[in-house]
Motif scaffolding. Sequence first.
Motif: not given
Length: 229
Positions: A130-133, A123-125, A161-169, A56-59
């Motif tokens: 991508g948070a600064s891309d 996914a988290a990495a 991007p940080y929400v996505t990283a949290a999902g990866g964790l 969801l966060a990737s969209g």
Amino acid sequence: MGYVSAVPPPRSDAGASDAGAPDAAAGASGAGRAAGRRSVAIALLLGALGATVVLLASGQVWARGTAAIAESSMALSAEGREVTGVPAALAIVGLAALVAVFAVRSKGRLVVAALLALSGLGAAAAALAGASDRAALDAEAARTTADTAARVAGLTHTAWPYVTAAGGLLILLAGLLALRYGRTWPAMGGRYEREGTARPRPRRASAAPDPDRPEDIWKALDRGEDPTG
């Protein structure tokens, strides 16, 4: 006459300890099974929730900026999948691995559990990278202005991007639980193999034909049996 005591002799410490050993072993085994059941539920919850969050966060919009066109500017935005498609792809891999953990056994389960953990870590990495891309918005600015040298201005990033990283964790935690407790988890079809398999029913011996019933005599003759006895 000899004296017979009705009082049983005292139990030795060794006998008491030997008698208590099976109870201790049974308690430890029960505790291990309970921990395994809890870890299954937690891993499923973490894995499914993490994959859902990543997808969801990737969209969502990860970055915003503007591109100069003549004397005006145009607002631009880039979604997570435009910045990097790695987190969403690894989330799907993680979901597949989460299901596959229950379809394999022994060393194969450890391999799949490791894949699940690596999917979450990757996914988290990728989300944090991508948070600064800015490459996605620079490409969009070049396409919008038809100028390959155009660059986005006023670049900002959202919290997605940080929400996505949290999902990866969360997926990573599910993988770590699978690595730790996966050996005690049930396998798909295990219960069916133990309890659901149809057992062959014993063949009942045919009853002796009743000479007073003609149908029994004919059935016995059809089977090649002697109806008289």
